[in-house]
Design a protein around this motif. Structure first.
Motif, short mmCIF file in Angstrom:
data_model
loop_
_atom_site.label_atom_id
_atom_site.label_comp_id
_atom_site.label_asym_id
_atom_site.label_seq_id
_atom_site.Cartn_x
_atom_site.Cartn_y
_atom_site.Cartn_z
N VAL A 1 0.87 -1.18 0.00
CA VAL A 1 0.00 0.00 0.00
C VAL A 1 0.90 1.22 0.00
O VAL A 1 1.69 1.40 0.93
N ASP A 2 0.81 2.05 -1.03
CA ASP A 2 1.62 3.25 -1.08
C ASP A 2 1.27 4.15 0.10
O ASP A 2 0.09 4.40 0.38
N GLY A 3 2.30 4.59 0.80
CA GLY A 3 2.10 5.37 2.01
C GLY A 3 2.36 4.57 3.27
O GLY A 3 2.40 5.12 4.36
N VAL A 4 2.56 3.24 3.10
CA VAL A 4 2.90 2.35 4.22
C VAL A 4 4.19 1.63 3.86
O VAL A 4 4.28 1.03 2.79
N PRO A 5 5.22 1.66 4.72
CA PRO A 5 6.47 0.99 4.38
C PRO A 5 6.32 -0.52 4.33
O PRO A 5 5.52 -1.11 5.06
N GLY A 6 7.08 -1.15 3.45
CA GLY A 6 7.11 -2.60 3.39
C GLY A 6 5.87 -3.21 2.78
O GLY A 6 5.09 -2.55 2.08
N THR A 7 5.68 -4.49 3.04
CA THR A 7 4.54 -5.24 2.53
C THR A 7 3.83 -5.93 3.68
O THR A 7 4.37 -6.07 4.77
N ALA A 8 2.61 -6.39 3.41
CA ALA A 8 1.81 -7.05 4.45
C ALA A 8 0.76 -7.92 3.79
O ALA A 8 0.61 -7.93 2.55
N ALA A 9 0.03 -8.66 4.60
CA ALA A 9 -1.06 -9.49 4.08
C ALA A 9 -2.19 -8.58 3.59
O ALA A 9 -2.49 -7.56 4.22
N PRO A 10 -2.83 -8.93 2.49
CA PRO A 10 -3.90 -8.07 1.96
C PRO A 10 -5.17 -8.16 2.79
O PRO A 10 -5.51 -9.21 3.34
N VAL A 11 -5.85 -7.06 2.89
CA VAL A 11 -7.20 -6.99 3.42
C VAL A 11 -8.09 -6.56 2.26
O VAL A 11 -7.93 -5.46 1.73
N GLU A 12 -9.00 -7.44 1.86
CA GLU A 12 -9.86 -7.15 0.71
C GLU A 12 -11.15 -6.49 1.21
O GLU A 12 -11.81 -7.01 2.11
N ILE A 13 -11.49 -5.35 0.60
CA ILE A 13 -12.69 -4.62 0.99
C ILE A 13 -13.56 -4.40 -0.23
O ILE A 13 -13.09 -3.91 -1.26
N GLY A 14 -14.81 -4.77 -0.12
CA GLY A 14 -15.79 -4.51 -1.17
C GLY A 14 -16.89 -3.63 -0.62
O GLY A 14 -17.66 -4.06 0.26
N PHE A 15 -16.95 -2.38 -1.07
CA PHE A 15 -17.99 -1.46 -0.63
C PHE A 15 -19.25 -1.68 -1.47
O PHE A 15 -19.18 -1.77 -2.70
N LEU A 16 -20.39 -1.75 -0.80
CA LEU A 16 -21.64 -2.07 -1.47
C LEU A 16 -22.54 -0.84 -1.51
O LEU A 16 -23.06 -0.42 -0.48
N ASP A 17 -22.70 -0.25 -2.69
CA ASP A 17 -23.65 0.85 -2.90
C ASP A 17 -23.49 1.94 -1.84
O ASP A 17 -24.35 2.15 -0.99
N THR A 18 -22.37 2.65 -1.92
CA THR A 18 -22.02 3.65 -0.90
C THR A 18 -22.50 5.06 -1.25
O THR A 18 -22.17 6.02 -0.54
N ALA A 19 -23.23 5.21 -2.32
CA ALA A 19 -23.63 6.55 -2.77
C ALA A 19 -24.42 7.29 -1.70
O ALA A 19 -25.31 6.75 -1.06
N GLY A 20 -24.05 8.57 -1.51
CA GLY A 20 -24.80 9.42 -0.59
C GLY A 20 -24.59 9.08 0.86
O GLY A 20 -25.51 9.23 1.67
N SER A 21 -23.39 8.67 1.24
CA SER A 21 -23.14 8.21 2.60
C SER A 21 -23.45 9.27 3.65
O SER A 21 -23.99 8.96 4.71
N VAL A 22 -23.13 10.53 3.35
CA VAL A 22 -23.39 11.63 4.28
C VAL A 22 -24.30 12.68 3.64
O VAL A 22 -25.21 13.21 4.28
N ALA A 23 -24.05 12.96 2.36
CA ALA A 23 -24.79 14.03 1.68
C ALA A 23 -26.16 13.58 1.16
O ALA A 23 -26.92 14.40 0.65
N GLY A 24 -26.46 12.29 1.26
CA GLY A 24 -27.80 11.82 0.89
C GLY A 24 -27.95 11.30 -0.51
O GLY A 24 -28.88 10.55 -0.81
N SER A 25 -27.05 11.68 -1.41
CA SER A 25 -27.09 11.18 -2.79
C SER A 25 -25.71 11.28 -3.39
O SER A 25 -24.84 12.02 -2.89
#
Length: 396
Positions: free
Chosen positions: A171-195
């Protein structure tokens, strides 16, 4: 879904004149901070926030009397508990503290700290791993966003499974390497602003005091973001974070624009809010799709936040947006957008609804996380003292 462990939470104890709260100190992506079992903290929000401020050492620019890192990226907190509803496995609340501020902001998301949620849950026994890979569905209480997180949970010599932290993911911004953490965001539209597009447009022209008319894209796909061409504010978009932080005139223009955009996005007066985040964009220089400089909201990010990257990537695929104007071409229903930032690049794969190209159904990415320290965070008993005295424990 993984098994939810039935073991009870550890206890808050008393150590001399202080209250000791079990805690894991974790890095999530390019951020870090303490993670707590939310069940251990005060139910009263005011008392809880006082505890968190005391733990972090705020308000103080150095956070010298707490575990905060004297920077917004290292002044973050995770609160995790088993889910109360069957559709998800875990609930978490993200809390942002500013080093010199006295407010605990739980109104927005943090995709970097999110990467540490499932590792924390496995480490504390909230989630029992079921194989070499464990996946959990996580509800972000801040905004109602749901995502799926997968981590490696190999078996040790005794057969017990644990979170793997070592690996080859970078991950750029973190030194070295590590085990991956996979993240799948599901339909995040409008998280705070409503749309997804709070004004209903991919581009707005707003009149900003002392700056004049400015073209912006106001967008929220997991993070309320103001996207503006860097050159319009007198920057190149390739400055280092230190150069931006030292340019008081530029930051004043950015903040003036932020206040106007907050109102335009329906967020009201955002003077004391940590959103909308500001993203200065320029053409890519290193083979990516878009160059970014992100402010959070008044200090330049050393890289870019996860959900800011997702939202900026989304803007790139909308023809007519400010990001689209300067971005390299992207196309298709599953484009991968490479977001350049001061520390490297951030790849985001988007899934677009073929019947509605402005609807993003999923955003997938890789982060890493690591457990840094385990123990207790101590706060003065004058802030919070939930432990009964010996006399109180005796039956009447």
């Amino acid at each position: 879904m993984p098994a939810v462990a039935a073991a009870g939470a550890p206890e808050v104890t008393r150590r001399g004149s202080q209250t000791a709260i079990p805690c894991l100190f974790m890095r999530g992506g390019t951020s870090r901070g303490p993670f707590f079992d939310a069940r251990l903290l005060p139910e009263d929000t005011g008392v809880r926030d006082a505890v968190l401020l005391a733990a972090m050492g705020s308000p103080d620019p150095r956070q010298i009397d707490g575990v905060g890192g004297a920077h917004p990226l290292t002044s973050k907190i995770g609160l995790v508990r088993p889910a109360a509803e069957a559709a998800v496995d875990l609930e978490w609340t993200f809390a942002q503290v500013q080093p010199a501020g006295d407010v605990v902001d739980t109104s927005s998301n943090c995709g970097n700290m999110l990467a540490a949620v499932l590792p924390f849950a496995v480490e504390t026994g909230m989630i029992a791993p079921t194989g070499d890979r464990t996946t959990a569905r996580v509800l972000t209480r801040n905004t109602g966003m749901v995502c799926e997180i997968t981590v490696a949970t190999p078996a040790g010599p005794s057969g017990d499974r644990h979170v793997a932290y070592e690996g080859t993911a970078r991950v750029d911004g973190v030194p070295g390497t590590a085990a991956p953490v996979e993240i799948g965001f599901l339909d995040t539209a409008g998280s705070v602003a409503g749309s997804l597009l709070p004004t209903g447009r991919v581009r707005d022209t707003l009149d900003v005091p002392a700056v004049g008319p400015v073209d912006v894209t106001l967008i929220d796909n997991g993070q309320p973001l103001v996207i503006v061409a860097a050159e319009r504010l007198g920057a190149t978009g390739y400055e280092t974070p230190a150069e931006i932080d030292a340019d008081d005139a530029l930051r004043a223009r950015v903040e003036a624009l932020r206040l106007v955009c907050g109102a335009a996005m329906g967020l009201g007066d955002v003077t004391t809010r940590n959103y909308p985040k500001m993203t200065l964009v320029a053409p890519p220089r290193h083979g990516g799709t878009l160059s970014t400089r992100s402010l959070i909201p008044r200090v330049c990010h050393q890289s870019i936040g996860v959900l800011a990257a997702v939202t900026a990537a989304t803007a790139c695929v909308f023809e007519g947006s400010v990001a689209h104007d300067v971005a390299a071409a992207v196309s298709g229903t599953h484009p991968t957008v490479s977001v350049e930032h001061p520390s490297g690049e951030f790849g985001v794969t988007l899934a677009r609804d073929p019947d509605d190209p402005r609807r993003i159904t999923r955003s997938a990415l890789l982060r890493t996380a690591r457990l840094l320290m385990a123990g207790d965070v101590l706060v003065p008993r004058s802030v919070w003292d939930p432990v009964p005295t010996v006399q109180e424990k005796k039956p009447a």
